[in-house]
Design a protein around this motif. Structure first.
Motif, mmCIF file in Angstrom:
data_model
loop_
_atom_site.group_PDB
_atom_site.id
_atom_site.type_symbol
_atom_site.label_atom_id
_atom_site.label_comp_id
_atom_site.label_asym_id
_atom_site.label_seq_id
_atom_site.Cartn_x
_atom_site.Cartn_y
_atom_site.Cartn_z
ATOM 1 N N ALA A 41 -63.727 56.985 9.547
ATOM 2 C CA ALA A 41 -65.000 56.789 8.859
ATOM 3 C C ALA A 41 -65.510 58.121 8.326
ATOM 4 C CB ALA A 41 -66.026 56.170 9.798
ATOM 5 N N ASN A 56 -67.735 60.037 4.567
ATOM 6 C CA ASN A 56 -68.308 59.858 3.237
ATOM 7 C C ASN A 56 -67.185 59.651 2.222
ATOM 8 O OD1 ASN A 56 -67.263 62.430 2.860
ATOM 9 N ND2 ASN A 56 -69.254 63.441 2.616
ATOM 10 N N GLU A 57 -67.555 59.411 0.989
ATOM 11 C CA GLU A 57 -66.559 59.083 -0.028
ATOM 12 C C GLU A 57 -65.561 60.216 -0.221
ATOM 13 O OE1 GLU A 57 -64.201 57.323 -2.725
ATOM 14 O OE2 GLU A 57 -65.750 56.355 -1.507
ATOM 15 N N ARG A 105 -59.285 50.268 2.757
ATOM 16 C CA ARG A 105 -60.743 50.362 2.866
ATOM 17 C C ARG A 105 -61.295 49.035 3.389
ATOM 18 N NH1 ARG A 105 -63.996 54.391 0.026
ATOM 19 N NH2 ARG A 105 -62.521 56.054 -0.555
ATOM 20 N N ASN A 147 -67.882 46.757 2.657
ATOM 21 C CA ASN A 147 -69.228 46.703 3.242
ATOM 22 C C ASN A 147 -69.305 47.253 4.659
ATOM 23 O OD1 ASN A 147 -71.358 45.906 1.527
ATOM 24 N ND2 ASN A 147 -70.582 43.799 1.460
ATOM 25 N N HIS A 148 -68.380 48.142 5.009
ATOM 26 C CA HIS A 148 -68.424 48.804 6.304
ATOM 27 C C HIS A 148 -68.977 50.216 6.121
ATOM 28 C CE1 HIS A 148 -65.596 46.288 9.000
ATOM 29 N NE2 HIS A 148 -66.069 45.532 8.022
ATOM 30 N N ALA A 149 -69.855 50.624 7.010
ATOM 31 C CA ALA A 149 -70.405 51.973 6.991
ATOM 32 C C ALA A 149 -69.548 52.877 7.882
ATOM 33 C CB ALA A 149 -71.860 51.941 7.464
ATOM 34 N N GLY A 203 -68.369 54.994 4.823
ATOM 35 C CA GLY A 203 -67.460 53.853 4.813
ATOM 36 C C GLY A 203 -66.353 54.022 5.835
ATOM 37 N N GLN A 204 -65.447 53.041 5.882
ATOM 38 C CA GLN A 204 -64.339 53.038 6.830
ATOM 39 C C GLN A 204 -63.027 52.685 6.143
ATOM 40 O OE1 GLN A 204 -65.603 50.149 9.835
ATOM 41 N NE2 GLN A 204 -65.482 51.710 11.405
ATOM 42 N N LEU A 258 -76.288 51.604 4.927
ATOM 43 C CA LEU A 258 -74.897 51.666 4.453
ATOM 44 C C LEU A 258 -74.439 53.104 4.214
ATOM 45 C CD1 LEU A 258 -72.904 49.343 4.110
ATOM 46 C CD2 LEU A 258 -73.221 49.493 1.659
#
Length: 344
Positions: free
Chosen positions: A182, A184-185, A205, A208-210, A133-134, A130
């Motif tokens: 996509a 990082n935070e 957002r 649960n998407h990487a 995110g996207q 994980l």
């Protein structure tokens, strides 16, 4: 009379609350196929696909997980691909993001069992690691007309943010009139702070998407290459269109390169779904674009991609909808009425 069709397989985020029970509703006749998938899950100590689909309650936190969503979407989509009416001739297959793995099986470049192995392995690896995110953000207007200037401005912003210390942000998927980004935070949060809210829900957002289709996924790609053998891949039975718009032709594809693309470039570089759809239209000129289930969310992106191309005089959303009413060009199998157009 035969109808030609391009088959389009969906990616993550398409098995939602409304889709719970999809396999039981539509594919009770495919017990042997589903049993094969269940056996793989059971051997790995994972909940079986038919059990997940047959649950009485849907939980976003559970069903959006890569190791749950991916096998459910694969099973639903592949079963749909095997349910088309006899008068439909599939002339090419493509997919969005994870839908590329499904497209490989639907086109015969992977067996049904090996396709499930690929999807379940990659979905599980994505969930375990994980990384990042996207989010989704539109650049086209509500009329679906292309806005290349706005798109360029947004991509320039992405590049600027990615140049900041500690910020990772990149294009993940070119999706019709939307950009899937996509990172990082820090990168995602910076973009959210810099753009206006659109339609009261974007930037959105994805749970649960990487950081799919970016260099952040190199560890996942490397582990996928270690676990999944190139020998699983074979010549496709029908042309395959990948996330670059490249066509893999039957009896003319290098299967080692197909393996390398699938577990290399496809994982760590942007996925151009728009180009894949437009290549399908230009090269194969089908009577229909058929989107397998589950869900119906990919229909807008396909329509927007065709509008951007000006396919058969489609200049905006109104023109597309008028065409759909008079002589449907697109059939999403997750929609009961549209499903009836393309199934026996």
């Amino acid at each position: 009379m035969t109808r030609t069709a391009v088959l389009i397989c969906p990616g993550r985020g398409t098995y939602n609350k409304a889709e719970l029970g999809y396999l039981h509703r539509h594919h009770a006749d495919k017990g042997a196929l589903l049993a094969e998938f269940d056996a793989q899950r059971a051997a790995a100590g994972q909940e079986e696909v038919t059990s997940l689909d047959g649950a009485t309650r849907f939980s976003v936190s559970k069903y959006s997980r890569g190791d749950v969503a991916s096998p459910l979407i694969y099973a639903s989509a592949l079963a749909d691909a095997r349910s088309l009416a006899e008068d439909i001739e599939v002339v090419a297959v493509t997919g969005n993001s994870m839908g590329w793995y499904i497209a490989l099986a639907a086109a015969g470049a992977l067996s049904a069992a090996d396709g499930f192995t690929v999807v379940n392995t990659m979905g599980t690896l994505m969930q375990e690691q994980l990384i990042g995110g996207q989010l989704v953000y539109p650049f086209a207007g509500a009329d679906w007309r292309n806005d290349p200037q706005r798109k360029a401005e947004l991509l320039a912003l992405v590049a600027e943010i990615s140049g900041r210390a500690g910020h990772d942000l990149a294009l993940s998927i070119d999706l019709g009139g939307m950009l899937v980004l996509a990172g990082n935070e820090a990168g995602l949060a910076a973009f959210e702070a810099a753009v206006p809210v659109v339609a009261e829900r974007f930037p959105m957002r994805l749970a649960n998407h990487a950081a799919f289709h970016t260099p952040l996924q190199e560890p996942v790609a490397a582990e996928g290459r270690r676990r999944l053998a190139a020998e699983m891949f074979r010549q496709p039975d029908v042309p395959l269109i990948d996330g670059r718009g490249q066509i893999w032709w039957p009896d003319a594809s290098d299967t080692a390169r197909l393996w390398d693309y699938t577990l290399g470039h496809q994982v760590v570089a942007p996925y151009d779904f728009t180009r894949a759809v437009q290549t399908a239209a230009r090269e194969f000129a089908p009577d229909l674009f058929i989107i397998t289930g589950p869900g119906t969310t990919l229909g807008g992106a396909v329509g927007q991609s065709l509008v951007q191309l000006g396919w058969q005089g489609l200049i905006d959303k109104d023109a597309f909808q008028a065409r759909q009413t008079a002589n449907p060009l697109l059939a999403a199998m997750g929609d009961p009425a549209q499903r009836a157009l393309v199934t026996a």
